[in-house]
Design a protein around this motif. Sequence first.
Motif, mmCIF file in Angstrom:
data_model
loop_
_atom_site.group_PDB
_atom_site.id
_atom_site.type_symbol
_atom_site.label_atom_id
_atom_site.label_comp_id
_atom_site.label_asym_id
_atom_site.label_seq_id
_atom_site.Cartn_x
_atom_site.Cartn_y
_atom_site.Cartn_z
ATOM 1 N N PRO A 122 0.789 -1.234 0.000
ATOM 2 C CA PRO A 122 0.000 0.000 0.000
ATOM 3 C C PRO A 122 0.824 1.289 0.000
ATOM 4 O O PRO A 122 0.501 2.237 -0.715
ATOM 5 N N THR A 123 1.922 1.292 0.768
ATOM 6 C CA THR A 123 2.709 2.535 0.837
ATOM 7 C C THR A 123 3.540 2.769 -0.437
ATOM 8 O O THR A 123 4.082 3.844 -0.629
ATOM 9 N N ASP A 124 3.620 1.763 -1.304
ATOM 10 C CA ASP A 124 4.371 1.941 -2.555
ATOM 11 C C ASP A 124 3.483 2.413 -3.718
ATOM 12 O O ASP A 124 4.000 2.821 -4.764
ATOM 13 N N VAL A 125 2.164 2.360 -3.539
ATOM 14 C CA VAL A 125 1.264 2.713 -4.655
ATOM 15 C C VAL A 125 1.550 4.125 -5.199
ATOM 16 O O VAL A 125 1.728 4.299 -6.412
ATOM 17 N N PRO A 126 1.671 5.173 -4.333
ATOM 18 C CA PRO A 126 1.944 6.507 -4.894
ATOM 19 C C PRO A 126 3.275 6.587 -5.647
ATOM 20 O O PRO A 126 3.404 7.378 -6.583
ATOM 21 N N THR A 127 4.245 5.759 -5.268
ATOM 22 C CA THR A 127 5.539 5.755 -5.972
ATOM 23 C C THR A 127 5.358 5.267 -7.406
ATOM 24 O O THR A 127 5.855 5.875 -8.355
ATOM 25 N N TYR A 128 4.636 4.146 -7.572
ATOM 26 C CA TYR A 128 4.386 3.624 -8.929
ATOM 27 C C TYR A 128 3.645 4.657 -9.776
ATOM 28 O O TYR A 128 3.944 4.844 -10.950
ATOM 29 N N VAL A 129 2.674 5.331 -9.140
ATOM 30 C CA VAL A 129 1.853 6.289 -9.908
ATOM 31 C C VAL A 129 2.667 7.544 -10.230
ATOM 32 O O VAL A 129 2.621 8.037 -11.361
ATOM 33 N N GLU A 130 3.432 8.042 -9.278
ATOM 34 C CA GLU A 130 4.241 9.242 -9.552
ATOM 35 C C GLU A 130 5.221 8.981 -10.694
ATOM 36 O O GLU A 130 5.433 9.816 -11.561
ATOM 37 N N ASP A 158 -0.772 4.064 -14.272
ATOM 38 C CA ASP A 158 -1.492 5.292 -14.639
ATOM 39 C C ASP A 158 -2.320 5.787 -13.464
ATOM 40 O O ASP A 158 -2.424 6.985 -13.221
ATOM 41 N N ILE A 159 -2.953 4.837 -12.785
ATOM 42 C CA ILE A 159 -3.764 5.198 -11.628
ATOM 43 C C ILE A 159 -3.501 4.207 -10.499
ATOM 44 O O ILE A 159 -2.858 3.171 -10.692
ATOM 45 N N GLY A 160 -4.007 4.536 -9.327
ATOM 46 C CA GLY A 160 -3.790 3.663 -8.178
ATOM 47 C C GLY A 160 -4.767 3.990 -7.070
ATOM 48 O O GLY A 160 -5.508 4.986 -7.153
ATOM 49 N N ILE A 161 -4.774 3.145 -6.056
ATOM 50 C CA ILE A 161 -5.635 3.367 -4.892
ATOM 51 C C ILE A 161 -4.727 3.444 -3.670
ATOM 52 O O ILE A 161 -3.929 2.535 -3.412
ATOM 53 N N ALA A 162 -4.853 4.552 -2.926
ATOM 54 C CA ALA A 162 -3.957 4.760 -1.772
ATOM 55 C C ALA A 162 -4.711 5.430 -0.636
ATOM 56 O O ALA A 162 -5.630 6.223 -0.863
ATOM 57 N N LEU A 217 -0.860 9.432 1.347
ATOM 58 C CA LEU A 217 -0.717 10.592 0.452
ATOM 59 C C LEU A 217 -0.242 11.819 1.227
ATOM 60 O O LEU A 217 0.642 12.543 0.777
ATOM 61 N N LEU A 218 -0.805 12.039 2.420
ATOM 62 C CA LEU A 218 -0.398 13.192 3.232
ATOM 63 C C LEU A 218 1.059 13.038 3.672
ATOM 64 O O LEU A 218 1.818 13.992 3.683
ATOM 65 N N GLU A 219 1.432 11.820 4.016
ATOM 66 C CA GLU A 219 2.789 11.587 4.511
ATOM 67 C C GLU A 219 3.820 11.762 3.390
ATOM 68 O O GLU A 219 4.872 12.339 3.600
ATOM 69 N N GLN A 220 3.504 11.244 2.196
ATOM 70 C CA GLN A 220 4.521 11.202 1.139
ATOM 71 C C GLN A 220 4.536 12.429 0.232
ATOM 72 O O GLN A 220 5.552 12.709 -0.399
ATOM 73 N N GLN A 221 3.386 13.133 0.139
ATOM 74 C CA GLN A 221 3.306 14.358 -0.697
ATOM 75 C C GLN A 221 3.868 14.133 -2.104
ATOM 76 O O GLN A 221 4.722 14.891 -2.564
ATOM 77 N N PRO A 237 6.048 10.359 10.331
ATOM 78 C CA PRO A 237 6.862 11.472 10.841
ATOM 79 C C PRO A 237 6.491 12.831 10.251
ATOM 80 O O PRO A 237 6.502 13.836 10.972
ATOM 81 N N ASN A 238 6.134 12.872 8.967
ATOM 82 C CA ASN A 238 5.803 14.180 8.362
ATOM 83 C C ASN A 238 4.468 14.715 8.878
ATOM 84 O O ASN A 238 4.338 15.894 9.194
ATOM 85 N N ILE A 239 3.466 13.830 8.948
ATOM 86 C CA ILE A 239 2.146 14.260 9.443
ATOM 87 C C ILE A 239 2.278 14.703 10.906
ATOM 88 O O ILE A 239 1.748 15.746 11.299
ATOM 89 N N ALA A 240 3.008 13.924 11.704
ATOM 90 C CA ALA A 240 3.153 14.247 13.130
ATOM 91 C C ALA A 240 3.905 15.571 13.299
ATOM 92 O O ALA A 240 3.469 16.437 14.060
ATOM 93 N N SER A 241 5.010 15.743 12.567
ATOM 94 C CA SER A 241 5.766 17.010 12.685
ATOM 95 C C SER A 241 4.883 18.195 12.327
ATOM 96 O O SER A 241 4.873 19.203 13.032
ATOM 97 N N ALA A 242 4.151 18.077 11.210
ATOM 98 C CA ALA A 242 3.299 19.187 10.764
ATOM 99 C C ALA A 242 2.242 19.496 11.825
ATOM 100 O O ALA A 242 1.970 20.664 12.117
ATOM 101 N N TYR A 243 1.677 18.452 12.422
ATOM 102 C CA TYR A 243 0.621 18.664 13.417
ATOM 103 C C TYR A 243 1.162 19.405 14.646
ATOM 104 O O TYR A 243 0.589 20.403 15.091
#
Length: 209
Positions: free
Chosen positions: A56-64, A69-73, A78-82, A120-126
């Motif tokens: 699941p955490t690799d789906v945005p990498t394949y799509v980026e 072409d598309i993916g489900i994440a 998405l918030l963590e990886q931007q 870590p990114n979501i937590a830092s931002a919060y």
Amino acid sequence: MTTNQLTIAMPKGRIFEEAYDMLIDAGFDLPKTMDISRKLMLEIPGENIRFILAKPTDVPTYVEHGVADIGIAGKDTLLEQQRKVHELLDLKISNCHIASAGLPQTKLDDIAPRIATKYPNIASAYYREIGEQVEIIALNGSIELAPMIGLADRIVDIVSTGQTLKENGLVEYDYITAVSSRLIANPASYRMKNKRITDLVRRLKKCVK
Ligand SMILES: Nc1ncnc2c1ncn2[C@@H]1O[C@H](COP(=O)(O)OP(=O)(O)OP(=O)(O)O)[C@@H](O)[C@H]1O
Ligand SMILES: O=P(O)(O)OC[C@H]1O[C@H](OP(=O)(O)OP(=O)(O)O)[C@H](O)[C@@H]1O
């Protein structure tokens, strides 16, 4: 491979079942054994679609990178990886939220409280947003252990039923953000295969509950 073929990155794990049911509802003729087979790439005859089964955490990498072409994440991923992907549709599946939690009746340490999380990114931002200076401790799983064994004052993690918090004697402190799974697209694919992708969005939109 034909040029107009759509490659869809499908997450294995807990999103899979609901995503699979939604695709079936939308009229896609998917094999019944898709979840139990060890095959990681699957062509769907008649639909000119190819699925890749990803962590699941690799789906945005394949799509980026445009290999899907598309993916489900999950929105959490998405918030963590931007990543540079278009978010096309909230599928409203795998609903949960991200929260901070800890041992009951504990205050945040005055000097750099420790926050254990796989986000870590979501937590830092919060914590930046609420003006708390914290030390982030990145973990990969079993996050609830951290306050129990004195590694952290708080965790930032997914809460769904609340069972994991309860069974480990933790309580929720702050609701950070809602999470559900999203349909995402590679920006170039979205332009080049627009008709196919918008058609798929239209079919899936009808199945959002
Ligand atoms: N307890 C839960 N209830 C509902 N949805 C959840 C829950 N935990 C996670 N999710 C959602 O499902 C997505 C995929 O989670 P899943 O546990 O299958 O994969 P993962 O986090 O990559 O874990 P693993 O390392 O075990 O493969 C998460 O990104 C989140 O959006
Ligand atoms: O509120 P609940 O319904 O109990 O669900 C929340 C739990 O689910 C997820 O963990 P997961 O099962 O993915 O395990 P891991 O992250 O610890 O590997 C999340 O990290 C929580 O621990």
